[in-house]
Write a protein that holds these residues in place. Structure first.
Motif, PDB file in Angstrom:
ATOM      1  N   GLN A 586       0.942  -1.291  -0.061  1.00  8.63           N
ATOM      2  CA  GLN A 586      -0.139   0.019  -0.075  1.00  8.63           C
ATOM      3  C   GLN A 586       0.869   1.340   0.013  1.00  8.63           C
ATOM      4  O   GLN A 586       0.332   2.421   0.197  1.00  8.63           O
ATOM      5  CB  GLN A 586      -1.061  -0.061   1.344  1.00  8.63           C
ATOM      6  CG  GLN A 586      -2.157  -1.139   1.155  1.00  8.63           C
ATOM      7  CD  GLN A 586      -3.111  -0.706  -0.038  1.00  8.63           C
ATOM      8  OE1 GLN A 586      -3.284   0.289  -0.148  1.00  8.63           O
ATOM      9  NE2 GLN A 586      -3.433  -1.886  -0.551  1.00  8.63           N
ATOM     10  N   SER A 602       5.337   8.088   9.750  1.00  5.29           N
ATOM     11  CA  SER A 602       4.234   8.830   8.946  1.00  5.29           C
ATOM     12  C   SER A 602       4.250  10.275   9.473  1.00  5.29           C
ATOM     13  O   SER A 602       4.364  10.614  10.553  1.00  5.29           O
ATOM     14  CB  SER A 602       2.953   8.261   9.080  1.00  5.29           C
ATOM     15  OG  SER A 602       1.892   9.116   8.702  1.00  5.29           O
ATOM     16  N   ALA A 607      -3.904   9.907  10.417  1.00  6.49           N
ATOM     17  CA  ALA A 607      -4.400   9.500   8.968  1.00  6.49           C
ATOM     18  C   ALA A 607      -3.843   8.375   8.573  1.00  6.49           C
ATOM     19  O   ALA A 607      -4.409   7.541   8.019  1.00  6.49           O
ATOM     20  CB  ALA A 607      -3.892  10.637   8.056  1.00  6.49           C
ATOM     21  N   ALA A 608      -2.723   8.075   9.066  1.00  9.82           N
ATOM     22  CA  ALA A 608      -1.993   6.563   8.909  1.00  9.82           C
ATOM     23  C   ALA A 608      -2.722   5.681   9.445  1.00  9.82           C
ATOM     24  O   ALA A 608      -3.086   4.424   8.959  1.00  9.82           O
ATOM     25  CB  ALA A 608      -0.546   6.718   8.971  1.00  9.82           C
ATOM     26  N   GLN A 611      -5.735   4.830   7.976  1.00  4.62           N
ATOM     27  CA  GLN A 611      -5.594   3.884   6.576  1.00  4.62           C
ATOM     28  C   GLN A 611      -5.272   2.616   6.816  1.00  4.62           C
ATOM     29  O   GLN A 611      -5.552   1.652   6.153  1.00  4.62           O
ATOM     30  CB  GLN A 611      -4.577   4.747   5.898  1.00  4.62           C
ATOM     31  CG  GLN A 611      -4.381   4.102   4.472  1.00  4.62           C
ATOM     32  CD  GLN A 611      -3.471   4.822   3.778  1.00  4.62           C
ATOM     33  OE1 GLN A 611      -2.454   5.744   4.015  1.00  4.62           O
ATOM     34  NE2 GLN A 611      -2.920   4.157   2.473  1.00  4.62           N
TER      35      GLN A 611
END
Length: 648
Positions: A586, A602, A607-608, A611
């Motif tokens: 990914q 990150s 946000a990481a 995800q």
């Protein structure tokens, strides 16, 4: 039968004992290794790790107890022969199971023939393993011309070429730089999962312990503790307090009484507070530092090495802490000139440039770390600075002497402690000291004075007439340091000084270095690729392909990495290897396996995490937790060197 093979342990030892004449190397060891585990043996040199591993491999007998491997009791050479085709053994030492004159491919082919691997199967396995280890492009290079990391990867390939069910790796990453270490563990983890292997791995470095499923802490041939990394951490509750205070030496003196488990790391002090939670630990340290200016103070959870040291102390197994010592001539006056200065140092061997315009400066009283992978140029720089090797270009000064014209003066003003050779093993402690005193021209009275200082400094009272060869590793290293300091040098060069020394011995060694730098203003230059050493340095220069590519304090280097790649996240998941593969697919190309956990950077951690979790959930992988972690010097080294390798 198949069901019983799945649940039966691969290794089972009960009361295992091994003696060498009057010396008991391993005493009453009870240990079980289950299929698919990476089981770690942790401990210093002489703990008994290698003796037990050789017995498991069927190449060494034992004196008492029972040892069963793959259900076969190893009580005779005949029994040992029955299991050897299912075992791969990689002995301790860089390339010790390899042949120097053979190429990478020739070494692999030799071991394949030795293990009766058919040619058609060999071709497929060799291609896969060479690609995985990134050795494919070097398949025709002679083993003797490989770097340390490449030798260990080749050693692993040769150990695995017959696809054993159990691999035994004896300190496989000793002497290997952090990038190659991380590569090695990633390759090992992938192979173990793909082929369902079991691994028995030993190490003297506690930072590798988190990579094991379970482990046993060994000390002087006995099991100190056994279990998962989490089990071990629970054995010595407490907190780690990291404090920056001025004057640093005054803070150290105030804290080392109530907190004997303390070490200096550059401008910081790091100490273990036994039995206290983080908030209480921080408050207690503040109380002990009344009258000292506190610039920064943080409290965190302890790591495995902290717990190992605490267990040794609590059970009375560690040496007494080295006593305070004062140089008989008193402290040197502060100096403003550099103790070591390199200016555009360059050294060319034929068409190969070993060092390319290397510049750095070390003031008196500073601990300076010169970091780099094998072949980065560190040793060449040291040889030029000490007058052993003339530079092709550039200049430098050491202890006020020009390195190009004052070789003898430099040798009189520096101390040097080599990793490979520092002591005469067939001489006693006092004889070694007297020999070095004579080399440096000390008279009888000076030799007697310095001998007494070294004995006290190194904690060698009672060992004066012992042969160097009979000393424990920690005492031996401190004796070597004392011999390097016998003539009271202004500058000290150390080459990987604590390799193989147990955590207690390492910390006592660094206590001495801290005193030398802060009180006696000795400039100390350490060449190392072990990041636990780098954390102790005031300043660092990172070398790559003969050049200095970074020159700053450890804190500045960590902050620069944080600014560039963001927060370090650590994820605890149910299927680490599969989870890592999904992340890399990914786009998280820098994600890496760290034991049973995954590390990744990150710039937007929230946000990481948002995800990552759905990706794992869709694949049926349970994510227990994702936490932020402080960046270490190993993270800095790996990220920087990996980036430079990609740009070449």
């Amino acid at each position: 039968m198949a069901a019983s093979e799945v649940v039966a342990p691969v290794i089972h030892a009960q009361g295992f004992t091994k003696r060498y004449r009057q010396h008991i190397a391993v005493s009453g060891l009870d240990l079980t290794v289950q299929p698919g585990e990476i089981f770690g043996l942790i401990g210093p040199d002489g703990a008994g790790k290698s003796s037990f591993m050789k017995a498991v491999a069927g190449v060494l007998g034992y004196d008492a107890g029972e040892l069963t491997v793959f259900g076969t009791r190893l009580d005779s050479e005949t029994a040992a022969e029955r299991i050897k085709d299912r075992i791969g053994l990689m002995p301790q030492g860089l390339g010790q199971n390899l042949y120097a004159e053979l190429s990478i491919e020739e070494n692999i082919d030799f071991f394949a023939k030795l293990r009766l691997v058919p040619d058609d199967i060999l071709a497929e396995r060799k291609a896969r393993l060479l690609k995985m280890t990134r050795l494919e492009a070097f398949r025709h290079r002679a083993m003797k011309n490989l770097s340390g990391g490449m030798k260990q990867k080749l050693g692993l390939v040769c150990t695995l070429i017959h696809e054993p069910r159990l691999i035994i790796l004896d300190e496989p990453t000793t002497g290997v730089d952090p990038v190659s270490r991380r590569d090695f563990w990633a390759i090992l983890g992938e192979l173990l999962q793909a082929q369902g292997m079991t691994a028995l791995v030993s190490t003297a470095y506690m930072d590798e312990a988190a990579r094991f499923h379970r482990m046993a802490l060994l000390y002087e041939g006995k099991v100190l503790a056994q279990g998962t990394p989490e089990d071990i951490l629970d054995l010595a509750p407490g907190s780690i307090v990291t404090v920056t205070a001025q004057p640093q030496f005054d803070a150290w003196q105030a804290l080392r009484g109530p907190h004997p488990q303390i070490e200096a790391q550059g401008p910081q002090l790091r100490l273990f507070t036994e039995g206290l939670r983080t908030a209480d630990a921080a408050a207690q340290v503040r109380d002990h530092l009344q009258g000292v200016q506190i610039l920064q103070l943080d409290a965190t959870e302890p790591e495995l090495e902290d717990v190992f040291v605490a267990l040794l102390r609590q059970r009375g197994l560690s040496e007494q802490r080295t006593q305070d010592f004062v140089s008989p001539v008193g402290d040197r006056s502060p100096q403003t000139t550099a103790a070591i200065e390199a200016q555009q140092l360059t050294r060319v061997f034929g068409e190969f440039t070993a060092c390319d315009q290397v510049s750095f400066r070390v003031p008196p009283g500073e601990i300076f770390g010169l970091l780099g992978a094998n072949g980065a140029g560190k040793t060449t720089v040291i040889k030029m600075l000490t007058g052993i090797l003339p530079p092709s270009a550039g200049k430098g000064q050491v202890a006020g002497a020009d390195m190009r014209t004052a070789g003898r003066q430099i040798k009189e003003r520096i101390g040097y402690m080599s990793q490979a050779f520092s002591l005469y093993m067939d001489l006693t402690v006092l004889e070694n000291i007297a020999l070095y005193a004579g080399i440096y021209g000390l008279d009888r009275r000076q030799t007697a004075t310095r001998s007494g200082w070294i004995i006290d400094m190194a904690g060698l009272r009672g060992h004066e007439r012992d042969l160097a060869a009979t000393l424990p590793m920690g005492l031996r290293q401190r004796l070597a340091l004392g011999c390097a300091l016998v003539h009271q040098p202004q500058v000290l060069f150390l080459d990987e000084p604590t390799s193989g020394v147990d955590p207690i011995g390492r910390r006592q060694f660094w206590d001495i270095l801290f005193h030398l730098s802060r009180v006696e203003q000795v400039a100390i230059l350490i060449t190392t690729h072990y990041m636990s050493e780098a954390e102790h340095c005031d300043h660092l220069a990172l070398m790559f392909a003969g050049r200095v590519v970074a020159d700053a304090t450890p804190a500045a280097l960590k902050q620069a990495l944080r600014d560039k790649v963001g927060t370090l996240l650590e994820a605890t998941v149910s299927q680490p290897q599969a989870a890592l593969g999904l992340l890399q697919a990914q786009g998280f190309v820098d994600a890496s396996l760290y034991g049973k956990k995954i590390h990744l950077f990150s710039p937007t951690p929230d946000a990481a995490i948002a995800q990552i979790r759905p990706i794992w959930q869709a694949a049926g992988i349970h994510c227990e937790r994702i936490d932020s972690r402080p960046i270490s010097m190993e993270d800095v080294f790996v990220q920087r060197v990996t980036e430079l390798e990609r740009m070449r």
